[in-house]
Design a protein around this motif. Structure first.
Motif, PDB file in Angstrom:
ATOM      1  N   VAL A 196       0.841  -1.199   0.000  1.00 15.22           N
ATOM      2  CA  VAL A 196       0.000   0.000   0.000  1.00 15.22           C
ATOM      3  C   VAL A 196       0.874   1.247   0.000  1.00 15.22           C
ATOM      4  CG1 VAL A 196      -1.645   1.329   1.379  1.00 15.22           C
ATOM      5  CG2 VAL A 196      -1.936  -1.134   1.133  1.00 15.22           C
ATOM      6  N   PRO A 197       0.583   2.229  -0.827  1.00 16.47           N
ATOM      7  CA  PRO A 197       1.343   3.485  -0.796  1.00 16.47           C
ATOM      8  C   PRO A 197       1.302   4.120   0.591  1.00 16.47           C
ATOM      9  CG  PRO A 197      -0.076   3.402  -2.728  1.00 16.47           C
ATOM     10  CD  PRO A 197      -0.456   2.228  -1.872  1.00 16.47           C
ATOM     11  N   GLU A 198       2.397   4.736   1.005  1.00 13.11           N
ATOM     12  CA  GLU A 198       2.487   5.303   2.343  1.00 13.11           C
ATOM     13  C   GLU A 198       1.360   6.283   2.631  1.00 13.11           C
ATOM     14  OE1 GLU A 198       6.285   6.933   3.244  1.00 13.11           O
ATOM     15  OE2 GLU A 198       7.384   5.080   2.819  1.00 13.11           O
ATOM     16  N   ALA A 199       0.955   7.056   1.640  1.00 11.89           N
ATOM     17  CA  ALA A 199      -0.090   8.058   1.846  1.00 11.89           C
ATOM     18  C   ALA A 199      -1.431   7.426   2.200  1.00 11.89           C
ATOM     19  CB  ALA A 199      -0.231   8.928   0.593  1.00 11.89           C
ATOM     20  N   LEU A 200      -1.636   6.171   1.796  1.00 13.15           N
ATOM     21  CA  LEU A 200      -2.906   5.500   2.048  1.00 13.15           C
ATOM     22  C   LEU A 200      -2.822   4.461   3.175  1.00 13.15           C
ATOM     23  CD1 LEU A 200      -4.027   4.879  -1.649  1.00 13.15           C
ATOM     24  CD2 LEU A 200      -4.761   6.717  -0.107  1.00 13.15           C
ATOM     25  N   ASP A 201      -1.636   4.270   3.717  1.00  8.63           N
ATOM     26  CA  ASP A 201      -1.414   3.194   4.691  1.00  8.63           C
ATOM     27  C   ASP A 201      -2.335   3.311   5.899  1.00  8.63           C
ATOM     28  OD1 ASP A 201       0.213   0.959   5.862  1.00  8.63           O
ATOM     29  OD2 ASP A 201       0.655   2.513   7.337  1.00  8.63           O
ATOM     30  N   LEU A 202      -2.480   4.514   6.440  1.00 11.63           N
ATOM     31  CA  LEU A 202      -3.271   4.709   7.651  1.00 11.63           C
ATOM     32  C   LEU A 202      -4.723   4.275   7.459  1.00 11.63           C
ATOM     33  CD1 LEU A 202      -3.398   5.827  10.552  1.00 11.63           C
ATOM     34  CD2 LEU A 202      -3.989   8.056   9.558  1.00 11.63           C
ATOM     35  N   ILE A 203      -5.230   4.435   6.266  1.00  8.73           N
ATOM     36  CA  ILE A 203      -6.637   4.107   5.996  1.00  8.73           C
ATOM     37  C   ILE A 203      -6.794   2.674   5.494  1.00  8.73           C
ATOM     38  CG2 ILE A 203      -8.661   4.707   4.598  1.00  8.73           C
ATOM     39  CD1 ILE A 203      -7.505   7.558   4.419  1.00  8.73           C
ATOM     40  N   VAL A 204      -6.007   2.319   4.498  1.00  3.68           N
ATOM     41  CA  VAL A 204      -6.221   1.061   3.784  1.00  3.68           C
ATOM     42  C   VAL A 204      -5.779  -0.158   4.588  1.00  3.68           C
ATOM     43  CG1 VAL A 204      -5.593  -0.263   1.724  1.00  3.68           C
ATOM     44  CG2 VAL A 204      -6.079   2.190   1.539  1.00  3.68           C
ATOM     45  N   THR A 205      -4.606  -0.081   5.233  1.00  5.49           N
ATOM     46  CA  THR A 205      -4.054  -1.264   5.909  1.00  5.49           C
ATOM     47  C   THR A 205      -4.959  -1.785   7.021  1.00  5.49           C
ATOM     48  OG1 THR A 205      -1.805  -0.621   5.337  1.00  5.49           O
ATOM     49  CG2 THR A 205      -2.067  -2.224   7.122  1.00  5.49           C
ATOM     50  N   PRO A 206      -5.367  -0.962   7.995  1.00  6.87           N
ATOM     51  CA  PRO A 206      -6.254  -1.508   9.032  1.00  6.87           C
ATOM     52  C   PRO A 206      -7.616  -1.922   8.485  1.00  6.87           C
ATOM     53  CG  PRO A 206      -5.969   0.869   9.312  1.00  6.87           C
ATOM     54  CD  PRO A 206      -4.985   0.431   8.281  1.00  6.87           C
ATOM     55  N   PHE A 207      -8.117  -1.180   7.467  1.00 11.87           N
ATOM     56  CA  PHE A 207      -9.417  -1.526   6.880  1.00 11.87           C
ATOM     57  C   PHE A 207      -9.400  -2.913   6.258  1.00 11.87           C
ATOM     58  CE2 PHE A 207     -12.039  -1.705   3.025  1.00 11.87           C
ATOM     59  CZ  PHE A 207     -13.298  -1.541   3.579  1.00 11.87           C
ATOM     60  N   LEU A 208      -8.408  -3.158   5.414  1.00 11.86           N
ATOM     61  CA  LEU A 208      -8.335  -4.456   4.741  1.00 11.86           C
ATOM     62  C   LEU A 208      -8.015  -5.575   5.721  1.00 11.86           C
ATOM     63  CD1 LEU A 208      -6.482  -3.600   1.394  1.00 11.86           C
ATOM     64  CD2 LEU A 208      -8.918  -4.104   1.731  1.00 11.86           C
ATOM     65  N   THR A 209      -7.124  -5.294   6.672  1.00  8.98           N
ATOM     66  CA  THR A 209      -6.754  -6.327   7.657  1.00  8.98           C
ATOM     67  C   THR A 209      -7.968  -6.780   8.450  1.00  8.98           C
ATOM     68  OG1 THR A 209      -4.514  -5.407   7.873  1.00  8.98           O
ATOM     69  CG2 THR A 209      -5.267  -6.883   9.611  1.00  8.98           C
ATOM     70  N   LEU A 210      -8.734  -5.822   8.972  1.00 13.59           N
ATOM     71  CA  LEU A 210      -9.900  -6.174   9.783  1.00 13.59           C
ATOM     72  C   LEU A 210     -11.014  -6.778   8.935  1.00 13.59           C
ATOM     73  CD1 LEU A 210     -10.033  -3.152  12.253  1.00 13.59           C
ATOM     74  CD2 LEU A 210      -9.524  -5.537  12.806  1.00 13.59           C
ATOM     75  N   LEU A 211     -11.172  -6.301   7.709  1.00 14.35           N
ATOM     76  CA  LEU A 211     -12.216  -6.846   6.845  1.00 14.35           C
ATOM     77  C   LEU A 211     -11.951  -8.318   6.534  1.00 14.35           C
ATOM     78  CD1 LEU A 211     -14.724  -6.440   5.044  1.00 14.35           C
ATOM     79  CD2 LEU A 211     -13.164  -5.773   3.184  1.00 14.35           C
ATOM     80  N   VAL A 212     -10.750  -8.600   6.087  1.00 13.34           N
ATOM     81  CA  VAL A 212     -10.406  -9.980   5.725  1.00 13.34           C
ATOM     82  C   VAL A 212     -10.388 -10.875   6.959  1.00 13.34           C
ATOM     83  CG1 VAL A 212      -8.607 -11.478   4.781  1.00 13.34           C
ATOM     84  CG2 VAL A 212      -9.097  -9.280   3.685  1.00 13.34           C
ATOM     85  N   MET A 213      -9.749 -10.394   8.046  1.00 13.90           N
ATOM     86  CA  MET A 213      -9.590 -11.250   9.229  1.00 13.90           C
ATOM     87  C   MET A 213     -10.898 -11.465   9.979  1.00 13.90           C
ATOM     88  SD  MET A 213      -6.689 -12.457   9.081  1.00 13.90           S
ATOM     89  CE  MET A 213      -7.043 -13.427  10.547  1.00 13.90           C
ATOM     90  N   SER A 214     -11.792 -10.492   9.950  1.00 15.80           N
ATOM     91  CA  SER A 214     -13.087 -10.716  10.607  1.00 15.80           C
ATOM     92  C   SER A 214     -13.854 -11.839   9.901  1.00 15.80           C
ATOM     93  CB  SER A 214     -13.915  -9.424  10.619  1.00 15.80           C
ATOM     94  OG  SER A 214     -14.166  -8.981   9.296  1.00 15.80           O
ATOM     95  N   PHE A 215     -13.806 -11.847   8.575  1.00 17.50           N
ATOM     96  CA  PHE A 215     -14.457 -12.919   7.812  1.00 17.50           C
ATOM     97  C   PHE A 215     -13.800 -14.271   8.115  1.00 17.50           C
ATOM     98  CE2 PHE A 215     -14.891 -15.704   4.166  1.00 17.50           C
ATOM     99  CZ  PHE A 215     -16.237 -15.617   3.871  1.00 17.50           C
ATOM    100  N   LEU A 216     -12.462 -14.322   8.004  1.00 18.55           N
ATOM    101  CA  LEU A 216     -11.752 -15.586   8.254  1.00 18.55           C
ATOM    102  C   LEU A 216     -11.952 -16.067   9.689  1.00 18.55           C
ATOM    103  CD1 LEU A 216      -8.322 -14.992   6.460  1.00 18.55           C
ATOM    104  CD2 LEU A 216     -10.209 -16.426   5.684  1.00 18.55           C
ATOM    105  N   SER A 217     -11.897 -15.143  10.650  1.00 19.42           N
ATOM    106  CA  SER A 217     -11.962 -15.525  12.066  1.00 19.42           C
ATOM    107  C   SER A 217     -13.325 -16.069  12.445  1.00 19.42           C
ATOM    108  CB  SER A 217     -11.615 -14.318  12.943  1.00 19.42           C
ATOM    109  OG  SER A 217     -10.313 -13.859  12.674  1.00 19.42           O
ATOM    110  N   LEU A 218     -14.385 -15.391  11.985  1.00 16.29           N
ATOM    111  CA  LEU A 218     -15.735 -15.798  12.382  1.00 16.29           C
ATOM    112  C   LEU A 218     -16.237 -17.032  11.642  1.00 16.29           C
ATOM    113  CD1 LEU A 218     -17.473 -12.310  12.671  1.00 16.29           C
ATOM    114  CD2 LEU A 218     -16.884 -13.856  14.543  1.00 16.29           C
TER     115      LEU A 218
END
Length: 464
Positions: free
Chosen positions: A249-271
């Motif tokens: 992810v580009p540094e300028a978008l890291d703050l928004i994109v990284t936690p969003f995608l991490t939680l989106l994918v992991m919430s699906f996988l975890s549950l």
């Protein structure tokens, strides 16, 4: 020059000098030194240094046992001498490159659970205190009965005793993200998702009060209150996923994109995948533990009491944390604690016998404090400094642990918590079990002491 400064200098010299040390850290009882070449370590010289209770090389770390309190002071002096310090977590990551797969896996498990244990200890103590004050005999001393206890007081005690287990997945996921290089707050939020009040409560589902939610028509989903493995696995995968996303992810978008995608994918996988799968694995582990503990005629206690300290010296004993957490969550008690307490107390009894019997002032000065350390629940000084060094005392300690564990099983002792044993462990048996608990400890210590005195040690065999 202070004694601690001199000891620090002697340790550095004995491990091959500054040039042979890549980093140093410490835990509750040991200096953990990562060396460039272990062949440069002077083991006899290390063992002759004051306050050193033993030393050994294990999985990439040279561990010098100094005992609680002492290790902090020596570590400070080592740092003042210009040795680069490293956090225990960072050093564990470096050391994880060493050892076999099982050792590395168990070590990672330990790194995740160690920061959580203090709150579980506190919870266990709260359970013990609640058991004490709710005893009719104790209430009678104040002219009260159980009927006089208000609902609000009961609610307050439940807050003290239940909170850590309700949010345990959040604690585990937070710690797993921290250990495996993710952002801990993302792990915390992921863990909280696993116990969201929007999901059916796990304990309610277990007794049939609520029904699981069926996603996609075939995946039953409930909350994971008290569960460990789902949050642990989700934490590992989530931390690695976050790191991979961040690289792309580009540094300028890291703050928004990284936690969003991490939680989106992991919430699906975890549950929907990790949770249901590893909840089942967790149940199999629990049933296996219950099978051993439930062996007839105290056999389970005898086996665990004998083998526990052997497992400790292999370094894979952190798996017991998972077992004890499961027992506490499922049943509100922990029969495992009383058995391993006997094993720990017995090693202290064996070291005590050596300290009382020997004429060597140096060995006496090592063995007696080491036995006290064991009676406070930390056996490394007794095991590595005394019992294993002379061989037979360790074996006598194993026998004492087996007899004590056997007795604990027969008496049906069950702790209200975990992670504290022997003298501090009395606080986990205030709910009417204190006398049999003390009896088990005395039997374990007495058997180990007597056997060591009669057959386990003689100054004629070995001297320091």
């Amino acid at each position: 020059m202070s004694d601690n400064r001199r000891i620090a200098e002697e340790i550095i010299k004995a491990v091959g000098g500054k040039e042979n040390i890549s980093s140093i850290a410490h835990c509750a009882t040991r200096l953990r030194i990562m060396v460039e070449d272990k062949e440069n370590i002077n083991q006899p010289a290390i063992e002759e240094i004051d306050k050193v209770k033993g030393a050994f090389y294990n999985s990439g770390q040279y561990q010098v046992i100094l005992g609680t309190g002492t290790v902090n002071r020596i570590y400070e002096e080592v740092e003042k001498l210009g040795i680069e310090g490293m956090s225990k977590s960072d050093q564990s990551k470096e050391a994880a490159k060493n050892g076999n797969l099982l050792q590395r896996s168990i070590r990672s498990l330990g790194d995740v659970f160690v920061p959580i244990i203090p709150v579980l200890v506190a919870t266990g103590l709260f359970m013990g205190l609640r058991g004490l004050v709710m005893q009719e005999q104790i209430l009678a001393l104040f002219g009260l009965t159980l009927a006089d206890i208000s609902d609000n007081f009961i609610l307050f005690t439940q807050i003290l005793t239940d909170t850590a287990f309700i949010f345990l997945p959040a604690l585990v996921a937070w710690s797993a993200f921290r250990v495996f290089g993710g952002t801990p707050i993302i792990g915390l939020v992921l863990g909280l998702m696993l116990v969201s009040p929007s999901l059916p409560n796990a304990w309610g589902a277990a007794v049939g009060d609520v029904e699981p939610i069926n996603f996609f028509g075939f995946i039953p989903v409930v909350g994971y209150q008290g569960s460990v493995l789902p949050a642990f696995i989700a934490g590992i995968i989530g931390a690695k996923l976050e790191r991979q996303i961040r690289k792309r992810v580009p540094e300028a978008l890291d703050l928004i994109v990284t936690p969003f995608l991490t939680l989106l994918v992991m919430s699906f996988l975890s549950l929907f995948i990790i949770g249901p799968l590893f909840k089942s694995v967790e149940e199999y582990i629990l049933q296996g533990t219950l099978f051993v503990l439930g062996l007839p005629l105290g056999l389970g206690g005898l086996l665990i009491g004998f083998f526990h300290q052997i497992i400790v010296i292999t370094g894979v004993h952190q798996i017991f944390n998972l077992l004890e957490i499961q027992l506490l969550d499922k049943f509100g008690n922990n029969p495992f604690n009383a058995i391993i307490t006997a094993a720990i107390a017995a090693q202290g009894g064996a070291a005590l016998a050596v300290g009382v019997k020997t004429k060597s002032k140096k060995l006496k000065a090592l063995a007696l404090p080491s036995s006290l350390s064991a009676f406070l629940g930390i056996t490394e000084p007794a095991i590595f400094g005394v019992n294993l060094r002379y061989g037979k005392p360790f074996l006598m300690g194993l026998i004492g642990g087996a007899v004590g564990g056997f007795t604990a099983s027969l008496l049906g002792l069950k702790a209200t918590g975990m992670a504290i044993t022997v003298i501090p462990g009395t606080l986990l048996y205030l709910n009417g079990q204190i006398l049999p608990y003390l009896l088990v400890n005395m039997i374990a210590i007495g058997v180990a002491f007597t056997l060591t005195w009669l057959f386990g040690y003689s100054d004629k065999e070995k001297k320091m």
